[in-house]
Design a protein around this motif. Structure first.
Motif, PDB file in Angstrom:
ATOM      1  N   SER A   1     -26.074  -3.827   6.559  1.00 28.11           N
ATOM      2  CA  SER A   1     -24.664  -3.454   6.678  1.00 28.11           C
ATOM      3  C   SER A   1     -24.313  -3.094   8.118  1.00 28.11           C
ATOM      4  CB  SER A   1     -24.361  -2.275   5.752  1.00 28.11           C
ATOM      5  OG  SER A   1     -23.033  -1.835   5.906  1.00 28.11           O
ATOM      6  N   LEU A   2     -25.217  -2.372   8.770  1.00 29.11           N
ATOM      7  CA  LEU A   2     -24.988  -1.984  10.161  1.00 29.11           C
ATOM      8  C   LEU A   2     -24.960  -3.206  11.069  1.00 29.11           C
ATOM      9  CD1 LEU A   2     -24.689   0.393  12.144  1.00 29.11           C
ATOM     10  CD2 LEU A   2     -27.180   0.413  12.355  1.00 29.11           C
ATOM     11  N   SER A   3     -25.862  -4.153  10.823  1.00 27.59           N
ATOM     12  CA  SER A   3     -25.937  -5.344  11.674  1.00 27.59           C
ATOM     13  C   SER A   3     -24.691  -6.207  11.529  1.00 27.59           C
ATOM     14  CB  SER A   3     -27.177  -6.165  11.325  1.00 27.59           C
ATOM     15  OG  SER A   3     -27.008  -6.830  10.079  1.00 27.59           O
ATOM     16  N   ARG A   4     -24.108  -6.229  10.327  1.00 24.80           N
ATOM     17  CA  ARG A   4     -22.907  -7.037  10.099  1.00 24.80           C
ATOM     18  C   ARG A   4     -21.751  -6.561  10.980  1.00 24.80           C
ATOM     19  NH1 ARG A   4     -25.273 -11.349   8.061  1.00 24.80           N
ATOM     20  NH2 ARG A   4     -25.839 -11.224   5.874  1.00 24.80           N
ATOM     21  N   ARG A   5     -21.703  -5.259  11.198  1.00 25.02           N
ATOM     22  CA  ARG A   5     -20.622  -4.715  12.023  1.00 25.02           C
ATOM     23  C   ARG A   5     -20.684  -5.252  13.449  1.00 25.02           C
ATOM     24  NH1 ARG A   5     -21.104   1.722  10.460  1.00 25.02           N
ATOM     25  NH2 ARG A   5     -21.096   1.473   8.183  1.00 25.02           N
ATOM     26  N   PHE A   6     -21.899  -5.546  13.906  1.00 25.82           N
ATOM     27  CA  PHE A   6     -22.074  -6.041  15.271  1.00 25.82           C
ATOM     28  C   PHE A   6     -22.211  -7.561  15.314  1.00 25.82           C
ATOM     29  CE2 PHE A   6     -23.692  -1.675  15.261  1.00 25.82           C
ATOM     30  CZ  PHE A   6     -22.964  -1.136  16.309  1.00 25.82           C
ATOM     31  N   GLY A   7     -22.015  -8.214  14.164  1.00 27.83           N
ATOM     32  CA  GLY A   7     -22.056  -9.669  14.132  1.00 27.83           C
ATOM     33  C   GLY A   7     -23.437 -10.269  14.274  1.00 27.83           C
ATOM     34  N   SER A   8     -24.474  -9.526  13.895  1.00 27.15           N
ATOM     35  CA  SER A   8     -25.840 -10.035  14.034  1.00 27.15           C
ATOM     36  C   SER A   8     -26.171 -11.024  12.921  1.00 27.15           C
ATOM     37  CB  SER A   8     -26.843  -8.877  13.984  1.00 27.15           C
ATOM     38  OG  SER A   8     -26.616  -7.967  15.027  1.00 27.15           O
ATOM     39  N   HIS A   9     -26.961 -12.030  13.257  1.00 23.47           N
ATOM     40  CA  HIS A   9     -27.493 -12.953  12.266  1.00 23.47           C
ATOM     41  C   HIS A   9     -28.754 -12.335  11.671  1.00 23.47           C
ATOM     42  CE1 HIS A   9     -25.194 -16.616  13.888  1.00 23.47           C
ATOM     43  NE2 HIS A   9     -24.778 -15.550  14.549  1.00 23.47           N
ATOM     44  N   ALA A  10     -29.049 -12.691  10.436  1.00 21.31           N
ATOM     45  CA  ALA A  10     -30.185 -12.064   9.755  1.00 21.31           C
ATOM     46  C   ALA A  10     -31.093 -13.114   9.131  1.00 21.31           C
ATOM     47  CB  ALA A  10     -29.692 -11.096   8.685  1.00 21.31           C
ATOM     48  N   GLY A  11     -32.351 -12.746   8.999  1.00 21.60           N
ATOM     49  CA  GLY A  11     -33.318 -13.625   8.358  1.00 21.60           C
ATOM     50  C   GLY A  11     -34.259 -12.835   7.472  1.00 21.60           C
ATOM     51  N   ILE A  12     -34.699 -13.467   6.403  1.00 20.69           N
ATOM     52  CA  ILE A  12     -35.704 -12.881   5.514  1.00 20.69           C
ATOM     53  C   ILE A  12     -36.976 -13.717   5.626  1.00 20.69           C
ATOM     54  CG2 ILE A  12     -36.396 -12.606   3.102  1.00 20.69           C
ATOM     55  CD1 ILE A  12     -34.637 -10.404   3.729  1.00 20.69           C
ATOM     56  N   ILE A  13     -38.100 -13.043   5.784  1.00 15.88           N
ATOM     57  CA  ILE A  13     -39.402 -13.717   5.823  1.00 15.88           C
ATOM     58  C   ILE A  13     -40.291 -13.102   4.749  1.00 15.88           C
ATOM     59  CG2 ILE A  13     -41.450 -14.249   7.200  1.00 15.88           C
ATOM     60  CD1 ILE A  13     -39.730 -13.790   9.707  1.00 15.88           C
ATOM     61  N   LEU A  14     -40.886 -13.943   3.927  1.00 18.09           N
ATOM     62  CA  LEU A  14     -41.896 -13.509   2.964  1.00 18.09           C
ATOM     63  C   LEU A  14     -43.247 -14.034   3.431  1.00 18.09           C
ATOM     64  CD1 LEU A  14     -40.087 -14.156  -0.437  1.00 18.09           C
ATOM     65  CD2 LEU A  14     -40.746 -11.930   0.487  1.00 18.09           C
ATOM     66  N   ILE A  15     -44.243 -13.176   3.443  1.00 13.14           N
ATOM     67  CA  ILE A  15     -45.598 -13.555   3.853  1.00 13.14           C
ATOM     68  C   ILE A  15     -46.553 -13.191   2.723  1.00 13.14           C
ATOM     69  CG2 ILE A  15     -47.456 -13.167   5.515  1.00 13.14           C
ATOM     70  CD1 ILE A  15     -45.347 -12.397   7.566  1.00 13.14           C
ATOM     71  N   GLU A  16     -47.347 -14.154   2.298  1.00 10.22           N
ATOM     72  CA  GLU A  16     -48.282 -13.899   1.206  1.00 10.22           C
ATOM     73  C   GLU A  16     -49.662 -14.439   1.556  1.00 10.22           C
ATOM     74  OE1 GLU A  16     -48.780 -14.896  -3.560  1.00 10.22           O
ATOM     75  OE2 GLU A  16     -46.772 -14.678  -2.686  1.00 10.22           O
ATOM     76  N   GLU A  17     -50.659 -13.606   1.340  1.00  6.23           N
ATOM     77  CA  GLU A  17     -52.039 -14.032   1.565  1.00  6.23           C
ATOM     78  C   GLU A  17     -52.502 -14.867   0.377  1.00  6.23           C
ATOM     79  OE1 GLU A  17     -56.564 -12.185   1.849  1.00  6.23           O
ATOM     80  OE2 GLU A  17     -54.850 -10.865   1.495  1.00  6.23           O
ATOM     81  N   MET A  18     -53.064 -16.034   0.659  1.00  7.88           N
ATOM     82  CA  MET A  18     -53.593 -16.905  -0.391  1.00  7.88           C
ATOM     83  C   MET A  18     -55.096 -16.708  -0.482  1.00  7.88           C
ATOM     84  SD  MET A  18     -50.906 -18.358  -1.529  1.00  7.88           S
ATOM     85  CE  MET A  18     -51.552 -19.698  -2.537  1.00  7.88           C
ATOM     86  N   MET A  19     -55.571 -16.396  -1.667  1.00  6.44           N
ATOM     87  CA  MET A  19     -56.998 -16.168  -1.853  1.00  6.44           C
ATOM     88  C   MET A  19     -57.751 -17.492  -1.882  1.00  6.44           C
ATOM     89  SD  MET A  19     -57.496 -13.017  -1.784  1.00  6.44           S
ATOM     90  CE  MET A  19     -59.221 -13.031  -2.288  1.00  6.44           C
ATOM     91  N   SER A  20     -58.943 -17.468  -1.323  1.00  5.68           N
ATOM     92  CA  SER A  20     -59.814 -18.642  -1.350  1.00  5.68           C
ATOM     93  C   SER A  20     -61.241 -18.173  -1.571  1.00  5.68           C
ATOM     94  CB  SER A  20     -59.715 -19.418  -0.032  1.00  5.68           C
ATOM     95  OG  SER A  20     -60.164 -18.615   1.050  1.00  5.68           O
TER      96      SER A  20
END
Length: 314
Positions: free
Chosen positions: A186-205
């Motif tokens: 919400s705060l970033s929207r006020r300043f016009g910032s672009h946003a990204g979501i990153i999901l990181i998952e460890e794959m077992m082997s």
């Protein structure tokens, strides 16, 4: 963003905490001021080198009312000189603030339970000299009362942290992310910032089948690398046994790709055998105001990349 304690970074007068009784603190400065027959008696708080008057007893208007803020390197040096036993004495010429109007100042530092400096008690221009040593226990009693209340604030902060913190990595947990991320978005929207979501998952082997201790070390290593590569405004959390989420604020989509690439490169450098799958989503300020669609899109991207990873691993 790690779950961090902020008890020593917030001005006490600007908080409404049930454990703190400022009228009781005021009684202490009134008592000390009367016994020492001083021109002023103050309780000061120090935050990042700045000083604020919490409570004050003045014989006249000395411009040191409660809430008054200032900076004074001489005061900080005086607090550092405390030997753990006696009140520290200093001349007004050593100060650069309103404290310079006094001829003599006595100081006793006040600490948070974790050893962080809270501030100090100041007794300014005390007239009482004959029985001064006998009055020292009064200062210690006032200090103990204040530090006891600060301990309650500290413990409440710790309980609050535990409710939003992942125990193994000290990152935010899913609940902590659900609290912090929307606020930052919400705060970033006020300043016009672009946003990204990153999901990181460890794959077992099979090559990574190991003890719980080794698995824990890998999880903590991932958490550390994620934290080290993010800015203060970004929010990260551990949302599954081997899964992490990042909300980052960027200028364009290429910055998001660069961050993912940098994380993978750093992780591979520390553990070449570790296999990760990532998912990501990118949104401009005018497309979404909610985290849910962003997380859903990143999750879909993660699942697609998981399938690709499984095909490659066969």
């Amino acid at each position: 963003m790690l779950a961090q304690s902020t008890h020593h970074l917030l001005w006490l007068r600007e908080q409404d905490h049930p454990a703190i009784s400022l009228p009781r603190w005021q009684q202490q400065v009134e008592l000390l001021g009367n016994f020492y027959q001083s021109q002023a008696c103050l309780i000061l708080q120090v935050v990042n080198g700045s000083v604020q008057v919490v409570c004050a007893r003045q014989s006249q208007n000395l411009h040191l009312n409660g809430g008054t803020g200032f900076e004074d390197a001489g005061l900080l040096a005086m607090i550092d000189d405390y030997d753990g036993y006696n009140l520290t004495k200093s001349s007004g010429t050593n100060f650069t603030s309103e404290l310079s109007q006094f001829n003599q100042v006595l100081s006793r530092p006040i600490f948070w339970p974790d050893g962080e400096l809270f501030g100090c008690i100041l007794i300014c221009d005390p007239v009482q000299a004959k029985y001064r040593e006998r009055l020292t226990p009064l200062v210690e009693t006032a200090t103990s009362l204040i530090q006891a209340e600060l301990k309650h604030v500290f413990l409440m902060q710790q309980v609050k942290m535990l409710s939003v913190q992942d125990e193994q990595t000290c990152m935010l947990n899913p609940y902590g992310f659900s609290l912090m991320a929307p606020r930052q978005l919400s705060l970033s929207r006020r300043f016009g910032s672009h946003a990204g979501i990153i999901l990181i998952e460890e794959m077992m082997s099979e090559s990574l089948e190991s003890s719980k201790e080794d698995a824990g070390q890998r999880i903590r290593m991932l958490a550390r690398i994620i934290h080290d590569n993010l800015r203060d405004a970004d929010v990260s959390a551990r949302v599954g046994h081997r899964q992490f989420i990042i909300l980052c604020f960027i200028d364009n989509e290429s910055n998001l790709d660069a961050l993912v690439s940098r994380l993978k490169k750093q992780i591979s450098k520390e553990d070449p055998n570790l296999r990760l799958v990532t998912g990501q989503s990118y949104f401009t300020p005018d497309t979404q105001i909610s985290l849910d669609p962003m997380q859903k899109k990143a999750k879909e991207n993660l699942n697609i990349n998981k399938l690709e990873h499984q095909k490659t691993a066969r």
